[in-house]
Design an enzyme around this catalytic site. Structure first.
Site, mmCIF file in Angstrom:
data_model
loop_
_atom_site.group_PDB
_atom_site.id
_atom_site.type_symbol
_atom_site.label_atom_id
_atom_site.label_comp_id
_atom_site.label_asym_id
_atom_site.label_seq_id
_atom_site.Cartn_x
_atom_site.Cartn_y
_atom_site.Cartn_z
ATOM 1 C CG ASP A 1 -13.702 15.604 -2.850
ATOM 2 O OD1 ASP A 1 -12.499 15.518 -3.179
ATOM 3 O OD2 ASP A 1 -14.626 15.683 -3.675
ATOM 4 C CB VAL A 2 -8.032 15.785 -1.073
ATOM 5 C CG1 VAL A 2 -7.805 15.008 0.212
ATOM 6 C CG2 VAL A 2 -7.993 14.882 -2.303
ATOM 7 C CG ASN B 1 -2.341 8.035 0.510
ATOM 8 O OD1 ASN B 1 -1.527 7.359 -0.114
ATOM 9 N ND2 ASN B 1 -3.597 7.632 0.715
ATOM 10 C CE1 TYR C 1 -2.188 7.167 -9.973
ATOM 11 C CE2 TYR C 1 -0.097 6.658 -11.010
ATOM 12 C CZ TYR C 1 -0.901 6.677 -9.892
ATOM 13 O OH TYR C 1 -0.405 6.211 -8.704
ATOM 14 C CE LYS D 1 0.064 9.598 -7.938
ATOM 15 N NZ LYS D 1 -0.237 9.945 -6.525
HETATM 16 C C1 BGC Z 1 0.005 2.769 -9.693
HETATM 17 C C2 BGC Z 1 -0.132 1.264 -9.709
HETATM 18 C C3 BGC Z 1 1.021 0.614 -10.432
HETATM 19 C C4 BGC Z 1 2.347 1.144 -9.934
HETATM 20 C C5 BGC Z 1 3.522 0.626 -10.735
HETATM 21 C C6 BGC Z 1 1.364 3.110 -9.146
HETATM 22 O O1 BGC Z 1 1.498 4.496 -9.093
HETATM 23 O O2 BGC Z 1 -1.025 3.349 -8.933
HETATM 24 O O3 BGC Z 1 -1.367 0.928 -10.322
HETATM 25 O O4 BGC Z 1 0.982 -0.788 -10.260
HETATM 26 O O5 BGC Z 1 2.350 2.547 -9.983
HETATM 27 O O6 BGC Z 1 3.305 0.729 -12.115
#
Ligand code: BGC
Length: 269
Positions: A67-68, A94, A167, A171
């Protein structure tokens, strides 16, 4: 089988390599001559299948469950790799996930899980990789660099994403973490880069592409007018891991069919 082996004899760890982008990257690195640790968390059969495909192509492969987001498990994975193969030359960080919710409904657990895996997980793996690269230094017979770290980011490191604040935050964090590590480690001949995929046909976003209606909607966001395949990312990873990109560090390579060029006007579109 490819005869071009730019990664011959190099040792790679790919996290989350039992499916999706990680699987394609592991296969592509193996095809390019690297020995690959196929990290997974769930589904050892799928991981073993990836490892077997790599062996069938003439490279070595082993599966490893880690598990990272768990410091000890990450450290144990690097130790096991170094014990088995002597060192590590390439990390592809990844492993990642989504836990989508509107911000007002997002639980702390959903927020934390995504940050733990997508951002802290990449930090933990990159830290162990950098330590090993610095210990070993450059082995000129293998590569001009002491090691290569490739973060798998997303177009959402620069495109805000309503409904996915955890998310996008993870990122966006990966982007500046990658750039700062690249700056800090360049003097040690360690290259650090990201691949920022757009919409790729993987399990993480099946709902966005697996019906003709969904795919048509998605294509409105992609000037190049096709949804990406995991292999598109695998090829980019081979290039970033190889000496062909030896002068490239601190870069996000967008592999997105132009999604970051939004609104992406095209003829008839
Ligand atoms: C997400 C995807 C999405 C894509 C473009 C990715 O980082 O994980 O769910 O389709 O970005 O929006």
């Amino acid at each position: 089988m490819s005869t071009h082996k730019p990664l011959k004899g190099q040792r790679a760890i790919v996290t989350g390599a039992n499916s999706g982008i990680g699987k394609a990257v592991a296969l592509a690195l193996g095809e390019a001559g690297a020995n690959v640790v196929v990290d997974y968390l769930f589904d050892p059969e799928a991981a073993e299948d990836v490892a077997q495909q790599i062996r069938d192509n003439g490279s070595q492969a082993m599966i490893y469950q880690a598990d990272v987001s768990d410091e000890q498990q990450v450290q144990a994975m690097f130790q096991a790799t170094i014990e088995a193969w002597g060192s590590v030359d390439i990390l592809v960080a990844n492993a990642g996930l989504q836990r989508d919710a509107k911000v007002v409904d997002m639980t702390l657990a959903q927020w934390q899980k995504v940050l733990d895996v997508n951002l802290t997980g990449q930090f933990l793996c990159a830290r162990e990789a950098a330590k090993e690269f610095m210990r070993r230094g450059v082995e000129p017979s293998l590569s001009r660099a002491a090691g290569k770290i490739i973060c798998i980011s997303s177009v959402h490191e620069v495109i805000p994403w309503a409904g996915h604040v955890n998310y996008a935050a993870s990122k966006g964090g990966v982007m500046l973490m990658m750039q700062s590590m690249a700056q800090e480690l360049a003097g040690d001949k360690i290259r650090v880069n990201s691949i920022a995929p757009g919409a790729i046909k993987t399990p993480i976003n099946t709902a966005a592409w697996d019906t003709p209606e969904a795919e048509a909607e998605l294509l409105k966001l992609i000037p190049y007018n096709r949804v990406g395949d995991p292999e598109d990312i695998g090829k980019a990873a081979v290039w970033l891991a190889s000496d062909d990109s030896d002068y490239v560090t601190g870069t996000s390579l967008f592999v997105d069919g132009g999604m970051t060029l939004y609104p992406g006007f095209r003829e008839g579109g």
